[in-house]
Design a protein around this motif. Structure first.
Motif, PDB file in Angstrom:
ATOM      1  N   GLU A  94       0.827  -1.202   0.000  1.00 22.70           N
ATOM      2  CA  GLU A  94       0.000   0.000   0.000  1.00 22.70           C
ATOM      3  C   GLU A  94       0.866   1.258   0.000  1.00 22.70           C
ATOM      4  O   GLU A  94       0.574   2.231  -0.702  1.00 22.70           O
ATOM      5  CB  GLU A  94      -0.940   0.018   1.204  1.00 22.70           C
TER       6      GLU A  94
ATOM      7  N   GLU B 257       2.107   1.768  -3.474  1.00 19.04           N
ATOM      8  CA  GLU B 257       1.051   2.295  -4.339  1.00 19.04           C
ATOM      9  C   GLU B 257       0.822   3.778  -4.103  1.00 19.04           C
ATOM     10  O   GLU B 257       0.675   4.566  -5.034  1.00 19.04           O
ATOM     11  CB  GLU B 257      -0.253   1.527  -4.102  1.00 19.04           C
ATOM     12  N   ARG B 258       0.818   4.177  -2.839  1.00 17.32           N
ATOM     13  CA  ARG B 258       0.602   5.587  -2.498  1.00 17.32           C
ATOM     14  C   ARG B 258       1.762   6.458  -3.001  1.00 17.32           C
ATOM     15  O   ARG B 258       1.549   7.556  -3.501  1.00 17.32           O
ATOM     16  CB  ARG B 258       0.422   5.760  -0.994  1.00 17.32           C
ATOM     17  N   GLN B 259       2.990   5.959  -2.859  1.00 13.29           N
ATOM     18  CA  GLN B 259       4.142   6.725  -3.334  1.00 13.29           C
ATOM     19  C   GLN B 259       4.123   6.843  -4.865  1.00 13.29           C
ATOM     20  O   GLN B 259       4.420   7.908  -5.414  1.00 13.29           O
ATOM     21  CB  GLN B 259       5.448   6.075  -2.876  1.00 13.29           C
TER      22      GLN B 259
ATOM     23  N   TYR C  18       1.439   6.785  -6.751  1.00 11.66           N
ATOM     24  CA  TYR C  18       0.367   7.726  -7.074  1.00 11.66           C
ATOM     25  C   TYR C  18       0.838   9.168  -6.890  1.00 11.66           C
ATOM     26  O   TYR C  18       0.611  10.035  -7.738  1.00 11.66           O
ATOM     27  CB  TYR C  18      -0.860   7.464  -6.204  1.00 11.66           C
ATOM     28  N   ALA C  19       1.530   9.428  -5.782  1.00 19.39           N
ATOM     29  CA  ALA C  19       2.023  10.787  -5.525  1.00 19.39           C
ATOM     30  C   ALA C  19       3.044  11.204  -6.578  1.00 19.39           C
ATOM     31  O   ALA C  19       3.097  12.365  -6.980  1.00 19.39           O
ATOM     32  CB  ALA C  19       2.635  10.870  -4.132  1.00 19.39           C
TER      33      ALA C  19
ATOM     34  N   THR D 212       3.170  10.151  -9.732  1.00 20.90           N
ATOM     35  CA  THR D 212       2.640  10.218 -11.096  1.00 20.90           C
ATOM     36  C   THR D 212       1.361  11.025 -11.222  1.00 20.90           C
ATOM     37  O   THR D 212       0.976  11.407 -12.316  1.00 20.90           O
ATOM     38  CB  THR D 212       2.357   8.808 -11.648  1.00 20.90           C
ATOM     39  N   GLY D 213       0.713  11.274 -10.098  1.00 22.36           N
ATOM     40  CA  GLY D 213      -0.550  12.011 -10.133  1.00 22.36           C
ATOM     41  C   GLY D 213      -0.447  13.289  -9.335  1.00 22.36           C
ATOM     42  O   GLY D 213       0.630  13.687  -8.893  1.00 22.36           O
TER      43      GLY D 213
ATOM     44  N   PRO E  25      -1.260  14.821  -5.915  1.00 26.81           N
ATOM     45  CA  PRO E  25      -1.740  14.428  -4.586  1.00 26.81           C
ATOM     46  C   PRO E  25      -3.008  15.171  -4.196  1.00 26.81           C
ATOM     47  O   PRO E  25      -3.209  16.313  -4.584  1.00 26.81           O
ATOM     48  CB  PRO E  25      -0.568  14.819  -3.673  1.00 26.81           C
ATOM     49  N   ARG E  26      -3.840  14.484  -3.422  1.00 29.86           N
ATOM     50  CA  ARG E  26      -5.100  15.076  -2.982  1.00 29.86           C
ATOM     51  C   ARG E  26      -4.865  16.377  -2.233  1.00 29.86           C
ATOM     52  O   ARG E  26      -3.885  16.527  -1.530  1.00 29.86           O
ATOM     53  CB  ARG E  26      -5.838  14.105  -2.060  1.00 29.86           C
TER      54      ARG E  26
ATOM     55  N   GLY F 234      -1.790  10.657   1.750  1.00 31.91           N
ATOM     56  CA  GLY F 234      -1.948  11.607   0.662  1.00 31.91           C
ATOM     57  C   GLY F 234      -2.502  12.960   1.077  1.00 31.91           C
ATOM     58  O   GLY F 234      -2.635  13.862   0.261  1.00 31.91           O
TER      59      GLY F 234
END
Length: 124
Positions: A58, A61-63, A65-66, A68-69, A71-72, A90
């Protein structure tokens, strides 16, 4: 210092996003080369910290996402490129009031100059 340095890098490279992330407590294989006693102690600590531990997959996955996307909630330094300061989930992290004061006083520039000076000394 890291957050302020990333803001300076983002100002100089506005097309690049920089992420300063606190992943939380993640059980990795970092201590696998330590002795048996140290491993046993760490395993006990991880057992006790289990409710606050983020699984390795997890966290990865969070890293990702941060990286490549976006962050919220965009914990972005005002007026800079795209530095993000996020927690394990996030969400924005850090004391934005203190960072705001540092920005007003241009402390980021002082920190970045110090960082460059240290690298010049180390690298010659």
């Amino acid at each position: 210092m890291t957050s302020l340095s990333l803001e300076q890098l983002a100002k100089a490279n506005p097309a690049v996003s920089f992420v300063h992330s606190y992943p939380g407590v993640v059980k990795t294989g970092l201590l696998r080369d330590f002795g048996a006693l140290a491993q046993a102690l760490v395993n006990v600590l991880f057992f006790l910290a289990r409710p606050w531990t983020v699984p390795l997959e997890e966290s990865g996955e969070r890293q990702l996402y941060a990286a490549t996307g976006v962050p919220r909630n965009r914990a972005v330094g005002e007026g800079s490129g795209r530095p993000y300061l996020v927690s394990w989930d996030g969400e924005p992290r850090g004391n934005q009031n203190v960072l705001g004061l540092y920005r007003e006083k241009k402390i980021g520039e002082v920190v970045w100059k110090h960082t460059r000076d240290v690298f010049r000394q180390v690298c010659g």
